[in-house]
Scaffold this active site. Structure first.
Site, PDB file in Angstrom:
ATOM      1  N   LYS A  79      29.210  37.152  40.044  1.00 24.45           N
ATOM      2  CA  LYS A  79      29.960  37.966  38.944  1.00 24.45           C
ATOM      3  C   LYS A  79      31.095  36.745  39.105  1.00 24.45           C
ATOM      4  O   LYS A  79      31.763  36.196  39.492  1.00 24.45           O
ATOM      5  CB  LYS A  79      29.880  38.998  40.058  1.00 24.45           C
ATOM      6  CG  LYS A  79      30.124  40.165  39.507  1.00 24.45           C
ATOM      7  CD  LYS A  79      29.116  41.832  39.799  1.00 24.45           C
ATOM      8  CE  LYS A  79      29.248  42.253  38.624  1.00 24.45           C
ATOM      9  NZ  LYS A  79      28.077  43.220  38.500  1.00 24.45           N
ATOM     10  N   ASP A 119      28.774  44.246  32.391  1.00 25.04           N
ATOM     11  CA  ASP A 119      29.099  45.148  33.151  1.00 25.04           C
ATOM     12  C   ASP A 119      30.348  46.250  32.796  1.00 25.04           C
ATOM     13  O   ASP A 119      30.228  46.448  31.952  1.00 25.04           O
ATOM     14  CB  ASP A 119      29.574  44.691  34.813  1.00 25.04           C
ATOM     15  CG  ASP A 119      29.452  45.195  35.638  1.00 25.04           C
ATOM     16  OD1 ASP A 119      28.130  45.590  36.461  1.00 25.04           O
ATOM     17  OD2 ASP A 119      30.378  45.445  36.458  1.00 25.04           O
TER      18      ASP A 119
END
Ligand code: NDP
Length: 400
Positions: A79, A119
């Protein structure tokens, strides 16, 4: 294995400088957490939001590792992101920021190394700016990012996949109890990519969506949020960068409640699709008391620990994000396959693959989550199934 799996393989942290439209030099921090690549290249989104810290990205990368394992596809977990706030920035400013961010990130990623996606705050436009910069620096056209535009290596239904997948998972849970979505009322939080596509699929499967929200509050439309209204929200939030409260001026049947989440609105099913910790223990008690029978997490860890315990104690159907929202990364995995094979699958093929993958995740949850007596603990099922796959691979490699 527990001690090793809890440590990210690598945390890269870097400075990102960019110039705003007034010629001021602005400084941000960027990160990439490469958590675990035991079963495939690191894979996970990039988030641009002022709340981003290394700690937030570490929990997201940890979750991502087990989510990716659950999909059955060969993807590790990662991430990344920055504390950059895209709100109120011009398109040129966003472009300059994305280019500067990629000028640092490019040396750490690659089609077989680490493949970021979008995201919160990172959609198709930002992926385009970052892909363009990667290509410019490396002189390589390669599947290094997913969520790309259809003309330059993107996959059909990637945009829709997370929200659609969360509803497919919900439908799988209901089907296990002999039920479906027809006539069911749904409360949804968020009004971004995941929330609007979850709403769309609920409507397609015969349900009625009552709410959407953003960081300013929530709207409640007792007449139901139809496809036409969802299309308006998509255009308003994405292209016009507007606020959800403007919905009430457009559709008179709705009311806006400032500064609140929508969990007090009675419903059959709930889908938290905005951000982490947006549904606490009291919210969960209210949902259960109002007759909610199922919760499917479109966002990552939207229910806090107290809320999870309330749902488990009440034995309602509760799908944790790592199972319910895995449809997005699954189609990203399919985008990687299409890029490697230099081909593209049709929309019908991909829709079927997404449905099959979500049904497969549901099955994997049942393997370890079926508690007998008609109760399935999806949290336990998803955690064990995801963990086992990664742990088995790590054991095979010895101590490395
Ligand atoms: P978007 O940026 O498209 O939308 C985010 C939505 O959540 C907006 O409505 C935003 O409101 C709201 N929101 C964001 N932060 C906060 C906050 N701190 N408090 C209240 N509301 C907030 O993001 P996505 O739809 O892509 O992502 C939503 C969630 O789904 C995240 O948890 C993400 O990690 C998760 N997810 C996304 C995937 C994807 O494919 N996109 C895949 C898997 C999970 P506002 O406009 O006011 O900021």
């Amino acid at each position: 294995i527990l001690r090793r799996i809890a440590e990210p393989d690598r945390v890269v942290s870097f400075r990102v400088c960019w110039e705003d439209d007034n010629g001021n030099i602005r400084v941000q921090r960027g990160w990439r957490v490469q958590n675990n690549n035991a079963i495939g290249p690191y894979k996970g989104g990039i988030r641009f939001h002022p709340s981003v810290t290394e700690s937030v990205l570490k929990f997201l990368a940890f979750e991502q590792t087990f989510k990716n394992a659950l999909t059955g596809l060969p993807m590790g977990g990662g991430k990344g992101g920055s504390n950059f706030n895209p709100k109120g920035k011009s398109v040129r400013e966003i472009m300059r920021f994305c280019q500067s961010f990629m000028t640092e990130l490019y040396r750490h990623i690659g089609a077989d190394v680490d493949v970021p996606a979008g995201d919160i705050g990172v959609g198709g436009r930002e992926i385009g700016f970052m892909f363009g910069q990667y290509k410019r620096i490396t002189n390589e056209f390669t599947g290094v990012l997913t969520g790309k535009g259809l003309e330059w290596g993107g996959s059909l239904i990637r945009t829709e996949a997370t929200g659609y997948g969360a509803v497919y998972f919900l439908a799988n849970m209901l089907a296990a109890k002999g039920q479906d979505l027809v006539g069911k009322s749904a409360v949804i939080s968020g009004s971004g990519n995941v929330a609007t596509h979850a709403a769309e699929k609920i409507v397609q499967l015969g349900g009625k969506v009552l709410t959407l929200s953003d960081s300013g509050g929530f709207i409640h439309d007792p007449d139901g949020i139809t496809q036409e209204k969802i299309d308006w929200v998509k255009a308003h939030k994405t292209h016009r960068r507007g606020r959800i409260e403007d919905y009430c001026a457009e559709f008179k049947s709705a009311t806006f409640t400032a500064g609140k989440t929508p969990w007090a609105v009675p419903c059959d099913v709930a889908l938290p699709c905005a951000t982490q910790n947006e549904l606490n223990g009291d919210d969960a008690k209210m949902l259960v008391a109002n007759g909610c029978i199922a919760v499917s997490e479109g966002a990552n860890m939207p229910t806090d620990l107290a809320g999870v315990h309330v749902f488990k104690d009440a034995k309602i159907m509760f799908a944790p994000g790592k199972a319910a929202n895995a449809g997005g990364v699954a189609v990203s995995g399919l985008e990687m396959s299409q890029n490697s094979g230099r081909r593209s699958w049709s929309e019908a093929e991909l829709q079927q693959m997404l449905k099959d993958i979500m049904a497969g995740i549901h099955e994997r949850c049942l393997t370890y989550g079926d508690q007998g007596g008609g109760y399935i603990d999806y949290v336990k099922g998803a955690n064990i199934a995801g963990f086992k796959k990664v742990a088995d691979a790590m054991l095979a490699f010895g101590v490395v």
